[in-house]
Design an enzyme around this catalytic site. Structure first.
Site, PDB file in Angstrom:
ATOM      1  N   GLU A 316      27.410  59.673  15.930  1.00 39.04           N
ATOM      2  CA  GLU A 316      27.161  58.909  14.705  1.00 39.04           C
ATOM      3  C   GLU A 316      28.409  58.754  13.843  1.00 39.04           C
ATOM      4  O   GLU A 316      28.469  59.226  12.700  1.00 39.04           O
ATOM      5  CB  GLU A 316      26.014  59.540  13.916  1.00 39.04           C
ATOM      6  CG  GLU A 316      24.710  59.497  14.679  1.00 39.04           C
ATOM      7  CD  GLU A 316      23.507  59.999  13.882  1.00 39.04           C
ATOM      8  OE1 GLU A 316      23.702  60.526  12.772  1.00 39.04           O
ATOM      9  OE2 GLU A 316      22.375  59.835  14.372  1.00 39.04           O
ATOM     10  N   GLU A 436      19.726  59.530  21.044  1.00 39.17           N
ATOM     11  CA  GLU A 436      18.695  60.215  20.274  1.00 39.17           C
ATOM     12  C   GLU A 436      17.603  59.207  19.966  1.00 39.17           C
ATOM     13  O   GLU A 436      17.900  58.055  19.620  1.00 39.17           O
ATOM     14  CB  GLU A 436      19.231  60.759  18.940  1.00 39.17           C
ATOM     15  CG  GLU A 436      20.315  61.805  19.048  1.00 39.17           C
ATOM     16  CD  GLU A 436      20.811  62.248  17.670  1.00 39.17           C
ATOM     17  OE1 GLU A 436      20.126  61.950  16.657  1.00 39.17           O
ATOM     18  OE2 GLU A 436      21.887  62.882  17.606  1.00 39.17           O
TER      19      GLU A 436
END
Length: 704
Positions: A316, A436
């Site tokens: 991220e 994810e």
């Protein structure tokens, strides 16, 4: 951690599961097999009370077959305290007095040797909630070890059951990244362990990782495991940034366990992304040097690891105080290309190892995807994988702004995001991993989103990922699979996930049918979502309901007759009085709870902004959402762009305590002295109005 446009980014803290009671029984039992005149028998039963509240409890039961393979099973036990089973999942459960019988539901009928089947139930109790002390499988009392025999099966011809622990994944054709990533499906995240920010892997509350944990995850059917790693607290100072040898060796130990289990494995640089990499706009040289030093050491340490190990450049990625999208794209491109250069030049298997590159924030927005396409074109390396994360349409994902249902908007958001990465990468033969996925509300607990709506979301997600040839990795920080119990906290959810990896399941417009406590009972209609299946019938326990008498089907409309509902609710006690399962031609059955209710009632009370709970008699109903408005009609409380507040963050029901709590986060953004009208929306369709007035730290609540 989750990334979703326009939302506050959050660190996933492990959610604790309170285990009230746990008992493991070793048992031998008569097992229906077809391997000759007689067969060896034996089993082990684990019964655990996962949670308990006044008058109710949830139990998880797993049965491990120690003998020859089983085709068709029935487990019998007696509750010593007269407990009552109200509903179950992954098994058909019936009761006769204190004796309970659980039978398979078709798709889980086969139990291979040393394999396990698991199911769960909700029940009620009074006085005490003692666990059962013995079990019998297929009519034979447990003996405690393998060695009993059973007569040959006379019913249910045997099938060849799949092994619970899959053999090591067959390697894909050499040099075929698309095949390799397809072989990684499905995947699982070892969250909040090595990525924890603290002294070691236990810093966020999870236990040390064990070989047994990885073995049990493999046994659930997962083919790949993502092991997020945060390095910031485990290396020395500039200029060498030497990684602590004990930390690196521990990561290598767990990676080797996973590889030995047959997993594809992914490791990365994880929460470093927001701890120090995000300062790159103002500290480019130091960040780049530190990042390069870490990847140089990681690449060297794992240079000779087998090709089933993959590297992910950064989790991220994000940048603070940048000048905007253009600078963000430039900085991420620089990180990804530096990562690629370091790994490729380190030699060994790293020369061709599969490398995973993220978009900014791991977002699937078109601009972010286009930026990563530019990087892929620049690198011109066929052994690269693109990655994004997916936590669903934000209002649904956290239950805010009235986003209580898996509706067309939620579905369109999913298909749009998956289509964008498919068109940008997969259609060009570049593999994609959703590194994810889940729902952001899971950060608190999985009940933030209503069960049936949650199941429909994950059923569709699994289907569409297969359709778009995208590999998925479930985010699990300990709230899904117990790190020491090796049990799913929500077995019904996992059954839907597992089914979605290979097929579709039928669902319905709801998993709840509400029947009033008094008055005439009318028929109720649900819309079936066939999803390419055909409807096979309704079943209560082991009894099939009669088409035409108990229910009718017209197209996709399933109607439960008034007579059937009257029989099913019995004395019409509040809550779930019967559980049905709609069965389809494939996939898992769809549970339908028949619930008796009256409109909930609320009472006047006083409290403070830090402790305020509305006395509530739920009377069989459950809370869906809450609106908050001032007298002039404007929206009150946090997220004042919507009247519907965020579930669990600003308000939360407590069914055991008969209260609805208004949290400090709600009052923190309520005008002092203002009267706020709350509208509570319940799943029966009932709405109840309530008023609160804040005066400094004091709060008064009234029904009028």
């Amino acid at each position: 951690m989750a990334g979703l446009r326009g939302t506050t980014r959050r660190i996933r803290w492990r959610l604790g599961l309170v285990a009230a009671t746990s008992v493991t029984l070793v048992a031998g039992a008569g097992l229906a097999v077809a391997t000759g005149a007689q067969a060896a028998a034996g089993c082990r039963v684990a019964y655990a009370t996962a949670s308990q509240w006044p008058g109710g409890f949830t139990a998880n039961i797993s049965v491990t077959n120690l003998g020859d393979p089983v085709s068709g099973w029935s487990l019998v036990w007696t509750y010593p305290s007269g407990q009552r089973v109200n509903q179950a999942w992954n098994a058909t459960v019936t009761s006769s007095g204190s004796q309970v019988t659980a039978t398979d539901v078709g798709y889980n009928a086969s139990i291979a040797t040393n394999a396990t089947v698991a199911f769960g139930l909700n029940g009620s109790w009074t006085g005490t909630n003692a666990a059962p002390t013995s079990f019998a499988l297929n009519g034979v009392t447990c003996t405690g070890s393998v060695g009993g025999t059973t007569p040959p099966a006379t019913t249910r011809p045997p099938t060849s059951p799949p092994p619970t622990t899959r053999p090591p994944t067959s390697p894909p054709p050499a040099g075929d990244p698309m095949a390799a990533v397809a072989a990684m499906q499905p995947g699982w995240n070892l969250g909040n362990s090595f990525d924890a920010v603290g002294a070691d892997e236990t810093a966020w509350g999870n236990p040390r990782v064990t070989e047994a944990l990885l073995d049990n995850i493999r046994a659930q059917g997962f083919n790949s495991i993502r092991i997020p790693v945060t390095w910031s607290n485990h290396h020395g100072a500039a200029p060498n940034y030497l990684i602590d040898a004990a930390w690196l060796n521990r990561v290598r130990e767990v990676v080797n366990w996973a590889l030995a289990d047959g997993f594809y494995v992914m490791i990365n640089i994880h929460h470093d992304s927001w701890q120090w990499i995000n300062t790159m706009p103002s500290d480019r040289t130091n960040v780049l040097n530190r990042y390069s030093a870490l990847w140089t050491q990681i690449a060297t340490a794992f240079r000779d690891a087998p090709p089933r190990l993959t590297f992910e450049s950064v989790n991220e990625p994000q940048f603070t105080n940048s000048s905007g999208d253009a600078q963000n794209a430039t900085l991420l491109h620089e990180l990804n290309t530096r990562f690629h250069q370091i790994v490729r030049q380190s030699g060994g298997n790293n020369a061709t190892r599969l490398l995973v590159l993220p978009t900014l924030h791991t977002s699937a927005e078109q601009a972010r995807v286009d930026e990563l396409v530019t990087t892929f074109n620049t690198l011109n390396d066929r052994n690269l994988i693109a990655t994004v994360h997916f936590y669903g349409y934000w209002p649904f994902s956290v239950n805010v702004a009235g986003g209580t249902r898996f509706d067309a908007t939620v579905q369109q958001d999913l298909t749009d995001q998956f289509d964008r990465v498919y068109n940008a990468f997969v259609a060009r033969n570049i593999p994609v991993i959703i590194g994810e996925y889940g729902l952001l509300g899971f950060d608190r607990h999985t009940g933030t989103i209503q069960q049936g709506e949650k199941l429909k979301f994950f059923e569709f997600l699994g289907h569409y990922a297969r359709n778009r040839r995208i590999t998925t990795m479930l985010w699990d920080n300990g709230q899904h699979f117990g790190r020491t119990s090796f049990q799913w906290s929500d077995p019904e959810l996992f059954a839907q996930l597992r089914s979605s990896w290979t097929t579709r399941s039928g669902t319905a417009s709801s998993d709840q049918v509400y029947v009033p406590r008094t008055g005439t009972i009318a028929s109720r209609t649900l819309t079936l979502n066939l999803n390419g299946t055909t409807f096979q019938g309704l079943r209560q326990g082991s009894t099939d309901l009669a088409n035409g008498r108990d229910y009718t089907v017209s197209g996709n409309q399933l109607t439960l007759t008034a007579a059937a509902l009257t029989r099913l609710v019995g004395t019409r006690a509040y809550g779930v009085n019967a559980t049905l399962h709609a069965r389809f031609s494939q996939g898992v059955p769809w549970r339908i709870n028949i619930i008796t209710y009256d409109p909930p009632t609320l009472a006047n009370t006083t409290g403070t902004t830090s402790a305020f709970a509305v006395p509530t008699q739920f009377r069989g109903d459950q809370l869906a959402t809450m609106e908050a408005k001032y007298a002039d009609g404007s929206n009150a409380g946090p997220h004042n762009w919507t009247s519907f507040k965020e579930f669990d963050v600003t308000f939360a029901p407590d069914y055991g305590a008969n209260t609805i709590t208004l949290k400090p986060e709600f009052f923190a953004e309520v005008n002092d002295g203002a009267r706020v009208t709350l509208t509570f929306h319940f799943w029966s369709g009932t709405t109840v109005t309530y008023h609160v007035t804040r005066s400094g730290a004091e709060v008064t609540g009234t029904t009028s």
